[in-house]
Design a protein around this motif. Structure first.
Motif, PDB file in Angstrom:
ATOM      1  N   THR A 101       0.819  -1.213   0.000  1.00 24.49           N
ATOM      2  CA  THR A 101       0.000   0.000   0.000  1.00 24.49           C
ATOM      3  C   THR A 101       0.854   1.265   0.000  1.00 24.49           C
ATOM      4  N   ARG A 102       1.940   1.253   0.747  1.00 25.07           N
ATOM      5  CA  ARG A 102       2.791   2.452   0.840  1.00 25.07           C
ATOM      6  C   ARG A 102       3.324   2.859  -0.533  1.00 25.07           C
ATOM      7  N   VAL A 103       3.880   1.902  -1.268  1.00 21.63           N
ATOM      8  CA  VAL A 103       4.412   2.208  -2.595  1.00 21.63           C
ATOM      9  C   VAL A 103       3.293   2.617  -3.539  1.00 21.63           C
ATOM     10  N   ALA A 104       2.125   1.960  -3.434  1.00 22.39           N
ATOM     11  CA  ALA A 104       1.007   2.289  -4.314  1.00 22.39           C
ATOM     12  C   ALA A 104       0.553   3.735  -4.110  1.00 22.39           C
ATOM     13  N   VAL A 105       0.403   4.131  -2.855  1.00 16.18           N
ATOM     14  CA  VAL A 105      -0.024   5.505  -2.577  1.00 16.18           C
ATOM     15  C   VAL A 105       1.013   6.504  -3.082  1.00 16.18           C
ATOM     16  N   LEU A 106       2.299   6.207  -2.815  1.00 16.51           N
ATOM     17  CA  LEU A 106       3.359   7.103  -3.278  1.00 16.51           C
ATOM     18  C   LEU A 106       3.441   7.150  -4.797  1.00 16.51           C
ATOM     19  N   ALA A 107       3.216   6.015  -5.458  1.00 15.03           N
ATOM     20  CA  ALA A 107       3.241   5.981  -6.920  1.00 15.03           C
ATOM     21  C   ALA A 107       2.135   6.854  -7.493  1.00 15.03           C
ATOM     22  N   GLY A 108       0.933   6.741  -6.907  1.00 16.40           N
ATOM     23  CA  GLY A 108      -0.169   7.597  -7.353  1.00 16.40           C
ATOM     24  C   GLY A 108       0.109   9.057  -7.103  1.00 16.40           C
ATOM     25  N   ASP A 109       0.629   9.371  -5.915  1.00 14.75           N
ATOM     26  CA  ASP A 109       0.973  10.762  -5.578  1.00 14.75           C
ATOM     27  C   ASP A 109       2.017  11.319  -6.547  1.00 14.75           C
ATOM     28  N   PHE A 110       3.035  10.495  -6.840  1.00 21.63           N
ATOM     29  CA  PHE A 110       4.096  10.931  -7.752  1.00 21.63           C
ATOM     30  C   PHE A 110       3.528  11.260  -9.127  1.00 21.63           C
ATOM     31  N   MET A 111       2.633  10.404  -9.616  1.00 20.38           N
ATOM     32  CA  MET A 111       2.086  10.632 -10.958  1.00 20.38           C
ATOM     33  C   MET A 111       1.170  11.846 -10.995  1.00 20.38           C
ATOM     34  N   PHE A 112       0.411  12.086  -9.916  1.00 23.44           N
ATOM     35  CA  PHE A 112      -0.380  13.312  -9.839  1.00 23.44           C
ATOM     36  C   PHE A 112       0.534  14.536  -9.842  1.00 23.44           C
ATOM     37  N   ALA A 113       1.614  14.475  -9.051  1.00 23.96           N
ATOM     38  CA  ALA A 113       2.545  15.602  -8.971  1.00 23.96           C
ATOM     39  C   ALA A 113       3.260  15.828 -10.293  1.00 23.96           C
ATOM     40  N   GLN A 114       3.710  14.739 -10.917  1.00 24.44           N
ATOM     41  CA  GLN A 114       4.410  14.842 -12.197  1.00 24.44           C
ATOM     42  C   GLN A 114       3.506  15.438 -13.269  1.00 24.44           C
ATOM     43  N   SER A 115       2.255  14.979 -13.290  1.00 22.94           N
ATOM     44  CA  SER A 115       1.316  15.511 -14.290  1.00 22.94           C
ATOM     45  C   SER A 115       1.041  16.989 -14.039  1.00 22.94           C
ATOM     46  N   SER A 116       0.966  17.393 -12.762  1.00 22.00           N
ATOM     47  CA  SER A 116       0.721  18.799 -12.435  1.00 22.00           C
ATOM     48  C   SER A 116       1.884  19.680 -12.884  1.00 22.00           C
ATOM     49  N   TRP A 117       3.110  19.160 -12.740  1.00 20.82           N
ATOM     50  CA  TRP A 117       4.280  19.931 -13.172  1.00 20.82           C
ATOM     51  C   TRP A 117       4.264  20.143 -14.686  1.00 20.82           C
ATOM     52  N   TYR A 118       4.003  19.074 -15.419  1.00 20.86           N
ATOM     53  CA  TYR A 118       3.923  19.210 -16.882  1.00 20.86           C
ATOM     54  C   TYR A 118       2.744  20.084 -17.303  1.00 20.86           C
ATOM     55  N   LEU A 119       1.651  20.015 -16.540  1.00 18.69           N
ATOM     56  CA  LEU A 119       0.493  20.849 -16.834  1.00 18.69           C
ATOM     57  C   LEU A 119       0.839  22.324 -16.700  1.00 18.69           C
ATOM     58  N   ALA A 120       1.550  22.676 -15.634  1.00 18.43           N
ATOM     59  CA  ALA A 120       1.941  24.072 -15.428  1.00 18.43           C
ATOM     60  C   ALA A 120       2.811  24.569 -16.566  1.00 18.43           C
ATOM     61  N   ASN A 121       3.649  23.682 -17.110  1.00 21.20           N
ATOM     62  CA  ASN A 121       4.547  24.072 -18.188  1.00 21.20           C
ATOM     63  C   ASN A 121       3.841  24.253 -19.538  1.00 21.20           C
ATOM     64  N   LEU A 122       2.577  23.890 -19.617  1.00 20.84           N
ATOM     65  CA  LEU A 122       1.810  24.174 -20.834  1.00 20.84           C
ATOM     66  C   LEU A 122       1.513  25.668 -20.968  1.00 20.84           C
ATOM     67  N   GLU A 123       1.553  26.370 -19.840  1.00 20.94           N
ATOM     68  CA  GLU A 123       1.392  27.832 -19.805  1.00 20.94           C
ATOM     69  C   GLU A 123       0.099  28.291 -20.482  1.00 20.94           C
ATOM     70  N   ASN A 124      -0.968  27.544 -20.245  1.00 21.48           N
ATOM     71  CA  ASN A 124      -2.295  27.952 -20.716  1.00 21.48           C
ATOM     72  C   ASN A 124      -3.214  27.919 -19.501  1.00 21.48           C
ATOM     73  N   ILE A 125      -3.575  29.080 -19.001  1.00 21.28           N
ATOM     74  CA  ILE A 125      -4.284  29.159 -17.727  1.00 21.28           C
ATOM     75  C   ILE A 125      -5.648  28.487 -17.796  1.00 21.28           C
ATOM     76  N   GLU A 126      -6.316  28.545 -18.956  1.00 16.33           N
ATOM     77  CA  GLU A 126      -7.634  27.917 -19.076  1.00 16.33           C
ATOM     78  C   GLU A 126      -7.532  26.397 -18.935  1.00 16.33           C
ATOM     79  N   VAL A 127      -6.535  25.823 -19.583  1.00 16.43           N
ATOM     80  CA  VAL A 127      -6.351  24.370 -19.510  1.00 16.43           C
ATOM     81  C   VAL A 127      -5.842  23.970 -18.127  1.00 16.43           C
ATOM     82  N   ILE A 128      -4.965  24.768 -17.545  1.00 17.29           N
ATOM     83  CA  ILE A 128      -4.465  24.478 -16.195  1.00 17.29           C
ATOM     84  C   ILE A 128      -5.624  24.422 -15.203  1.00 17.29           C
TER      85      ILE A 128
END
Length: 423
Positions: free
Chosen positions: A209-236
């Motif tokens: 469970t620990r790795v699963a939760v961290l894996a999900g958290d990591f992917m949410f965080a990673q996707s958020s970072w790439y989302l911010a780099n799209l630099e489109n406030i409407e899509v963000i």
């Protein structure tokens, strides 16, 4: 943007059910009275509900539920009528042959190949353990439906605006959407204590469970970072809302387990949060990056929202009609956990005994099987089929703003494929 309040929850800018613009107010009356209106057509538990399902020809752009037996004109001028079966949908007039996912993925096959390569580098570059956890779910039979939708809408709207090729932002959006979807599945399996997904062990079963939760958290965080780099406030804003919706959906579900008073509108809102929100954001975001105007982006939002709701209703039907081998998990698993879906909500209107069984939380041996049989015999499946088809109809209508192309036809195929799963 108008905010709407219902049952103590604020919904900003989302019309989840009525099929209007996402900036319109929520039509609470329509959805609250859906079940009541349909129950007037029913002759009692275990009988057909007296409605004929009329479906148009394959390339027409409108499907409808109608009480008429005569052929109905379609938007494109063709006519064809197929009567519904009391045990399922007859969709022979909707497609010349059964539709497989490969049929609508073919139009964006090259885009999906690029996506798969990019996902490996994005997710696995920093932590091999997290990559192994993600690969467990990436390889569990998922069809990449959400990124495929991004590519199909991207190319369909690009044609509308005369663009010859997708942008880097289109491709990054597809990758972000798949990462968010994967992260949500990993967390869902932990919350639901699911041992299997698509017939394979879940991430928390493989890695803990620990790795699963961290894996999900990591992917949410990673996707958020790439989302911010799209630099489109409407899509963000659009995609950020999805992550919030996931949590809202889980909370709503957890707070209504074994609650036989749950209403259809509450079910649809939860389904929007957990499933349709991401699909709607995917299709709208794709149109935004094509440079489409707001009327087109809103139609793509409506397409994704109603396709997502239709998919969720179909999945909930299959939980009762397919075997454990077909589902990759025990049949009736949602009901066993107290998660009351559309077929159950409809059946509860006809069979008081079902309420007693559910509220006992299946304390007696064989009570779960009895409840499943009651859902099937009291019209819950048939009425849920109608609901799925109603949402599919709204999705098809939203494609009218797109020019005819292989990409629009693939978007139509996706709607048809979903309905064929319960035909």
């Amino acid at each position: 943007m108008m905010s709407v309040t219902g049952k103590g929850i604020d919904f900003a800018g989302k019309n989840l059910v009525s099929g209007c613009s996402s900036n319109a107010s929520f039509d609470w009356y329509t959805v609250r009275n859906y079940a009541k209106a349909n129950s007037n057509n029913s002759n009692g538990c275990g009988r057909g509900h007296g409605r004929k399902l009329v479906c148009c020809k394959r390339r027409s752009t409108q499907c409808r539920v109608s009480s008429m037996k005569t052929a109905q004109p379609t938007v494109n001028g063709g006519t064809h009528a197929i009567e519904g079966l009391t045990t399922g949908l007859n969709l022979k007039g909707y497609s010349e042959a059964p539709i497989s996912p490969a049929r609508f993925f073919e139009a964006v096959a090259d885009d999906l190949l690029i996506l798969n390569k990019n996902l490996q580098s994005i997710v696995g570059a920093e932590n091999p353990v997290l990559m192994s956890a993600a690969e467990q779910i990436f390889s569990a039979g998922g069809k990449r439906m959400r990124p495929a939708l991004v590519f199909l809408v991207s190319r369909a709207t690009a044609e509308l605006l005369g663009l010859k090729e997708l942008t880097v932002k289109h491709r990054r959006l597809a990758e972000i959407i798949e990462m968010i979807h994967t992260a949500s599945l990993i967390h869902d399996d932990v919350l639901d204590e699911s041992d299997l997904r698509r017939g394979k062990k879940t991430v928390h079963q493989m890695f803990g469970t620990r790795v699963a939760v961290l894996a999900g958290d990591f992917m949410f965080a990673q996707s958020s970072w790439y989302l911010a780099n799209l630099e489109n406030i409407e899509v963000i804003k659009l995609i950020s809302q999805v992550i919030k919706d996931f949590a809202s959906g889980e909370i709503k579900q957890a707070s209504s387990l074994f609650d036989c008073d749950v209403q259809l509108d509450e079910y649809l809102i939860k389904s929007y949060y957990k499933t349709a929100s991401l699909i709607a954001a995917s299709t709208k975001g794709a149109a935004i990056f094509s440079g489409a105007d707001s009327s087109v982006t809103e139609k793509m939002y409506e397409y994704g929202k109603n396709l997502g709701l239709s998919f969720q209703v179909v999945d909930d039907i299959l939980d009762f009609t397919q075997s454990a081998e077909q589902l990759g998990k025990p049949a009736g698993s949602d009901l066993a956990k107290g998660n009351l879906t559309a077929p159950v909500i409809f059946a509860l209107e006809k069979e008081p005994k079902l309420r007693d069984i559910i509220e006992s939380e299946f304390s007696e041996v064989g009570s779960l099987d009895e409840a499943i049989n009651l859902v099937k015999s009291c019209g819950g499946i048939e009425r849920a089929q109608e609901l799925a088809k109603e949402k599919a109809d709204l999705a098809i209508q939203s494609l009218q703003c797109l020019p005819q192309s292989v990409f629009r036809l693939a978007l139509e195929d996706m709607v048809a494929y979903n309905l064929q799963r319960i035909a």
